[in-house]
Design a protein around this motif. Structure first.
Motif, short mmCIF file in Angstrom:
data_model
loop_
_atom_site.label_atom_id
_atom_site.label_comp_id
_atom_site.label_asym_id
_atom_site.label_seq_id
_atom_site.Cartn_x
_atom_site.Cartn_y
_atom_site.Cartn_z
N ASP A 13 -7.61 -7.50 -9.28
CA ASP A 13 -6.81 -7.46 -10.50
C ASP A 13 -6.01 -6.16 -10.58
O ASP A 13 -6.57 -5.07 -10.50
N GLY A 14 -4.70 -6.30 -10.75
CA GLY A 14 -3.81 -5.15 -10.78
C GLY A 14 -3.18 -4.87 -9.43
O GLY A 14 -2.17 -4.17 -9.35
N TYR A 17 -2.97 -9.50 -8.31
CA TYR A 17 -2.45 -10.24 -9.46
C TYR A 17 -2.71 -9.43 -10.71
O TYR A 17 -3.45 -8.43 -10.68
N LYS A 18 -2.13 -9.86 -11.82
CA LYS A 18 -2.38 -9.22 -13.12
C LYS A 18 -2.86 -10.30 -14.07
O LYS A 18 -2.06 -11.02 -14.67
N ILE A 23 1.64 -11.43 -8.56
CA ILE A 23 2.41 -10.29 -8.06
C ILE A 23 2.99 -10.77 -6.72
O ILE A 23 2.28 -10.78 -5.71
N ASP A 209 -5.08 -0.40 -7.30
CA ASP A 209 -4.17 0.06 -8.35
C ASP A 209 -4.81 1.07 -9.29
O ASP A 209 -4.13 1.64 -10.14
N THR A 230 1.14 -1.06 -9.51
CA THR A 230 1.39 -2.35 -10.16
C THR A 230 0.32 -2.67 -11.19
O THR A 230 0.33 -3.76 -11.78
N GLY A 231 -0.61 -1.75 -11.42
CA GLY A 231 -1.72 -2.03 -12.32
C GLY A 231 -2.00 -0.90 -13.28
O GLY A 231 -1.14 -0.49 -14.06
#
Length: 258
Positions: A13-14, A17-18, A23, A209, A230-231
């Motif tokens: 996570d981050g 994907y979020k 992502i 992240d 990105t996180g």
């Protein structure tokens, strides 16, 4: 600049994907790693899900085509660690969900509330007072206290909800005993992953992240690290750290392999 790593340990996570949001650069990054025949291991503090569930989510929802063999959860790390020290002491009282229960049973641990040798506390969204009561009494009677990870909160669509670390903290407060923690940022999960996949730390880079969990876990075990913005972590936060990540990128598209 050293870029020729045999294996990549990657946060989820981050990084991949979020929440439910893709992502796109993450899927492209994994495909490039696969094309270069790199070993890929998703190292996650989530103890509630099985590797099969995690791999299915990545494949079906995020266009990242991997299998359960690419996933190493803190549940697996906890079971691997206990297996390495337990000997004949195989009785465990657990606060946790199916991912943790399955991992412990696969190592022939007996899940019981009767005179356990170990109390393992992970995330349990159905936890109640009675579970905490049994855990606290067992630890006060001599059971060794293990926490899957120290994450205080988890992000979901409603906001930052309590994480496994919040449950661990309750038991710690009631017992006045400090747990042995397994997950990131501790080095235990990294050491267990290296052993399971027969890798040395010099062959691997940790990608994540979150400086305080992913990157710190890599630093603690002596591994190179790649922080992607990105996180959770910000450039300002990271600039203030004494030990910096080995590499920093805004997007995983920027990462080039030899």
């Amino acid at each position: 600049m050293k870029r020729d790593y045999a294996a990549y340990f990657i946060d989820l996570d981050g990084t991949m994907y979020k929440g439910r949001e893709r992502i796109p650069a993450a899927a492209r990054f994994v495909r490039r790693l696969q094309a270069h025949r790199k070993k890929i291991v998703f190292v996650t503090n989530n103890s509630t899900r099985t590797p099969e569930f995690v791999a299915k989510n990545l494949t079906q929802n995020h266009d990242i085509n991997v299998t359960a063999a690419n996933v190493y959860t803190t549940a697996l790390a906890t079971a691997d660690y206990l297996d390495s020290i337990a000997g004949d002491m195989r009785r465990v009282y657990m606060i946790g969900e199916s991912g943790l229960a399955n991992a412990l049973r696969q190592h022939n641990f007996v899940l019981t509330d009767q005179e356990p040798d170990y109390v393992v506390v992970g995330l349990d969204t159905a936890v109640n007072y009675q579970k905490f009561e049994r855990a606290v009494l067992a630890i006060r009677n001599g059971a060794k206290f293990i926490g899957t990870n120290a994450d205080s909160n988890l992000p979901n669509e409603r906001g930052m909800v309590p994480g496994a670390g919040s449950l661990v903290a309750l038991v710690q407060y009631a017992t006045q005993k400090s747990p042995l923690m397994i997950g990131k940022p501790e080095k235990t999960i990294m050491q267990m992953a290296l052993q399971r996949f027969n890798l040395s730390k010099d062959e691997v880079i940790m990608v994540g992240d979150n400086y305080r969990t992913d990157i710190t876990a890599g630093i603690n075990v002596g591994m190179d690290t790649l922080l992607v913005y990105t996180g959770l972590s910000t450039k300002k936060e990271v600039s203030e750290q004494r030990i910096k990540p080995t590499y920093e990128v805004d997007s995983l598209d920027e990462w080039k392999m030899e």
